[in-house]
Design a protein around this motif. Structure first.
Motif: not given
Lengths: 502, 334
Positions: A129-135
């Motif tokens: 979530s920090e990286l902005g990846i929603s997996i």
């Protein structure tokens, strides 16, 4: 933006026998910057990033990371410093979850040594979530799409406090939308101070995502530009440099006549692989096919030869239908295919030279028994004609040098009396002397009236050897150059899709 | 640039020595056995050894030629058992059709009928193995291991755990002797080895086996019909298993559900010990022959030296491990 450099290299050099892979490179990467590395195959980009990643030791020069001077880096040292590489191929474990993959090197565990799944998922969830990846970290890698796997690879790089990310052709085989997601993740993190070295052949995307671009050629750093201050044309020009003397100068003067019988490649098409490719090659002509790796050239050759499936596509020779249904059929119709990888698809390395030369001939002809005496003397003659350097043709092929192995591949197709030769990367991994010999043979074969299609990633080679050059991009044949139009720069422009008017 | 010369000479030597090492081992084993028991070297015992290895040799010829193409058939033993069961079943049943009943006219043809059935079944089993391996694209070792269990199960069902007996019929092949001295099985075995030799060395088919085993992709691109060649090799294995079953059942005089099971591992062991590569592309009919002779001698010499015969498996197992390890090292040196 901070101008303080995270990495600097000073006079970095590396040579291999016969090649100066890297020649005194001074380079700097700023904090929070995305810097592109561009250059032709063999320009030194890979050697450079591998030195940064610690996989290769430089002969001389130094690497300054965050103000500290290192004569060289080891892989683990490089990782400790926060340098992470995301390779072109996915290096994840299919059967494990996203979370387990991200923390594979340092899995959270319980006091008894079992994997602590919940901690693992928590930490990776936070990271994603920090990286902005929603997996979801609970998904298995094999359940993910290609772009999701790419993003997990990047997340994995971040799990170990990445400060410098090396991305090798990250957008290869990504669609427009996935590319957007990837760029988003990159931008979001460079704002937080991450620096990125971005290797790509796609110049337009460099303008989208990069701050600066560095051009490599022949192991040297040619220039570094701020992207808004440089045009694509200038970048391409610098990648090529001034016309250098090539190892080969063609001797054949006359071009094939208009009336010569012709091989016609008609509308070869397989969605997503090869897009409606048509061209024709006359007897006595060498038709070069250029383009970037992955542009569909080898795939086209495999379709023509009857190995891979195609949706449409016909092959005519002198007006007659000769479309091969299988390699066996292609061979019976006089077509030969020298594959790009001698070891895996060209030769039976452990078997004798003479067997390798005769195999296609035997597969093509009927009959049950072999005439060993005749086979020996005939293959011997063929090996001598092509100047295969060996004390005996009974020796296994693997005892030969690369150049001589390539001559054996050529010998086997000539021994089978192929009229059409499709040659994929004729001189990969062979020395200059043998290169020159191979070119001379191709010239002679054309002069004898063979039809030659040569696929090559070496634009100098295409320029020096071909009568005409077709260029493929994204599976389509985007241009066919003739005569004076053929030069390295034009080939490269078309291959990368730079500055086309049409 | 002339280094290839030195490299290849080293290789050539190492290949020839592989056969020499085997011959050396065979001689050494014979010498020791003869010292312990001079009867070992007698004509009778030598004939005895060859008769014992004839069936193994026939099975191993098929396995060996298939292995040249890089495929393994581990179901050969249970194929022999199953074919043997069918053979004996037909002979026993057809011979005993009561006179006057509808099928009685078949009785004189019991043996030709059974032999024909054996070969047809052999070819069929080979084809089933081959097609499955090719279609599944899975490792042949695993596929044929599965089929091995299937064949074994069918044999057990067919025999109900008992045996079919030949009652003195069909004994010539296994027990007959030419000129009262040379068992019929021996020239058949030698003949099969010679045919294998010719196939591997002098036919296109043999050459294609080597090309496929050496590099399947390159063979395909070279225009070899890899599917047809591989399938044929599996069918040849099945046909040779049928021939082996005929001799074996004729020797024993009856068929159990597991009469031939041990040939699976013994045949593979023989060709590996003989110098064939587990990945294919290497080995000759001589490798098959020497491997089979060595395995046969080990059994015989242990018996004749009055060592516990059950030691045989320990010795053969150890030899396989040594042979494969040695081959792996020499392959890595290349």
């Amino acid at each position: 933006m901070a101008t303080f450099n995270i990495i600097e290299t000073i006079g970095l050099s590396k040579s291999y026998p016969g090649v100066q892979a890297l020649d005194s490179v001074d380079f700097d990467l700023r904090r929070g910057e995305v810097q592109a590395l561009v250059g032709q195959n063999g320009a030194g980009k890979s050697t450079f990033v591998e030195i940064i990643a610690g996989a290769i030791r430089p002969d001389s020069g130094e690497i300054v990371f965050d103000g500290v001077v290192h004569p060289f880096l080891e892989p683990h040292r490089s990782i400790e410093l926060g340098i992470q590489t995301v390779h072109q191929e996915n290096q994840l474990v299919d059967e494990l979850t996203v979370g387990e993959n991200i923390y594979l090197f340092d899995l959270p565990h319980t006091p008894l040594g079992f994997v602590n799944q919940s901690t693992c998922f928590q930490v990776s969830e936070r990271l994603l979530s920090e990286l902005g990846i929603s997996i979801s970290p609970r998904k298995k890698i094999r359940e993910l799409t290609f772009i999701e796997q790419k993003l997990v690879s990047i997340a994995k790089a971040f799990s170990r406090q990445a400060r410098v990310l090396i991305l090798d052709e990250p957008t290869a085989s990504l669609d427009e939308q996935s590319r957007g997601i990837l760029f988003d993740v990159i931008k979001r993190n460079t704002e937080k101070g991450l620096s990125v070295i971005y290797i790509s052949h796609n110049l337009s995307e460099i303008y989208e995502i990069c701050d600066r671009v560095t051009v490599f050629r022949d192991g040297k750093k040619i220039a570094t530009h701020t992207v808004n201050e440089v045009g694509m044309g200038q970048i391409v020009h610098q990648m090529i440099g001034r016309a250098s003397d090539f190892v080969y100068k063609r001797t054949r003067e006359e071009s094939p006549t208009e009336r010569s019988p012709t091989l016609e490649v008609m509308d070869y098409h397989q969605p997503g692989v090869v897009e409606h490719v048509s061209f024709s090659v006359r007897e006595g002509e060498i038709f070069g096919i250029g383009g970037l790796v992955g542009s569909g050239r080898t795939e086209l050759a495999r379709m023509i030869f009857g190995i891979d499936q195609k949706k449409t596509g016909r092959l005519l020779y002198d007006g007659k239908e000769v479309t091969p249904r299988s390699p066996h059929d292609a061979i019976r119709k006089g077509i030969g295919f020298l594959t790009e990888d001698r070891k895996s698809t060209g030769l039976v390395m452990g078997r004798p030279i003479f067997e390798n030369i005769s195999v296609v001939h035997f597969a093509k002809s009927g009959g049950l028994f072999l005439d060993l005496t005749k086979e020996h003397s005939d293959t011997e003659k063929m090996a001598q004609a092509l100047d295969v350097k060996t004390p005996s043709t009974s020796r296994p092929v693997l005892t030969l040098s690369g150049g001589n192995q390539q001559k054996v591949v050529l010998a086997k197709w000539l021994f089978a009396e192929s009229q059409v030769l499709i040659i994929d990367e004729p001189t990969v991994g062979i020395d200059i002397g043998a290169k020159r010999e191979i070119y001379r043979m191709m010239d002679e074969l054309a002069a004898e009236g063979k039809v030659i299609i040569m696929i090559s990633s070496d634009n100098q080679e295409l320029t020096a050897v071909s009568d005409r050059v077709g260029i493929m991009r994204g599976g389509a044949l985007v241009a066919v150059l003739e005569g004076d139009e053929i030069d390295e720069e034009t080939i490269l422009r078309y291959a990368m899709g730079v500055g086309e008017e049409d | 640039m002339e280094t290839p010369r030195a490299v290849s000479r080293g290789k050539k030597v190492s290949r020839i020595t592989q056969s020499y090492v085997l011959i050396g081992l065979i001689v050494a084993l014979s010498v020791v056995a003869t010292i312990v028991n001079p009867r070992f070297i007698s004509i009778n015992n030598i004939i005895n050894v060859f008769q014992q290895i004839a069936v193994l040799g026939i099975v191993a010829s098929g396995v060996g030629m298939l292995l040249v193409a890089g495929e393994i058939d581990i179901s050969v033993g249970t194929q022999v058992s199953l074919i043997g069961v069918v053979l004996a079943f037909i002979i026993q049943t057809v011979t005993h059709i009561p006179a006057g009943s509808p099928g009685a006219w078949l009785t004189p043809f019991a043996i030709p009928l059974a032999v024909l059935a054996a070969f047809v079944l052999g070819a069929l089993l080979g084809a089933i193995n081959g097609i499955t391996v090719i279609k599944s694209r899975a490792a042949s070792f695993i596929i044929t291991l599965g089929f091995s269990t299937v064949y074994s199960g069918i044999s057990l069902i067919a025999t109900g755990g008992g045996a079919y007996v030949l009652l003195g019929k069909f004994s010539t092949l296994g027990r007959g002797k030419i000129l009262n001295i040379l068992p019929v099985a021996i020239p058949i075995f030698i003949g099969v080895i010679l045919i294998s030799f010719v196939i591997l060395k002098y036919t296109k088919y043999g050459r294609f086996l080597y090309a496929i085993g050496g590099n399947r992709k390159a063979a395909f691109v070279s225009g070899i019909n890899t599917v047809r060649v591989t399938l044929t090799a599996f069918i040849v294995v099945g046909i040779l298993d049928a021939l082996a079953a005929l001799i074996l059942i004729s020797q024993i005089g009856s068929a159990l559900a597991n009469s031939g099971d041990t040939y699976s591992l013994d045949a593979l062991a023989a060709v590996i010990v003989g110098g064939m590569s587990l990945t294919g592309g290497r080995g000759t009919a001589l490798s098959i022959f020497l491997g089979v002779v060595l395995i046969g001698l080990i059994s015989n010499s242990l018996v004749i030296m009055q060592v516990n015969p059950f030691l045989r498996n320990v010795v053969i197992g150890a030899i396989i491990i040594v042979a494969v390890t040695a081959a792996q090292y020499s392959a890595e040196r290349e």
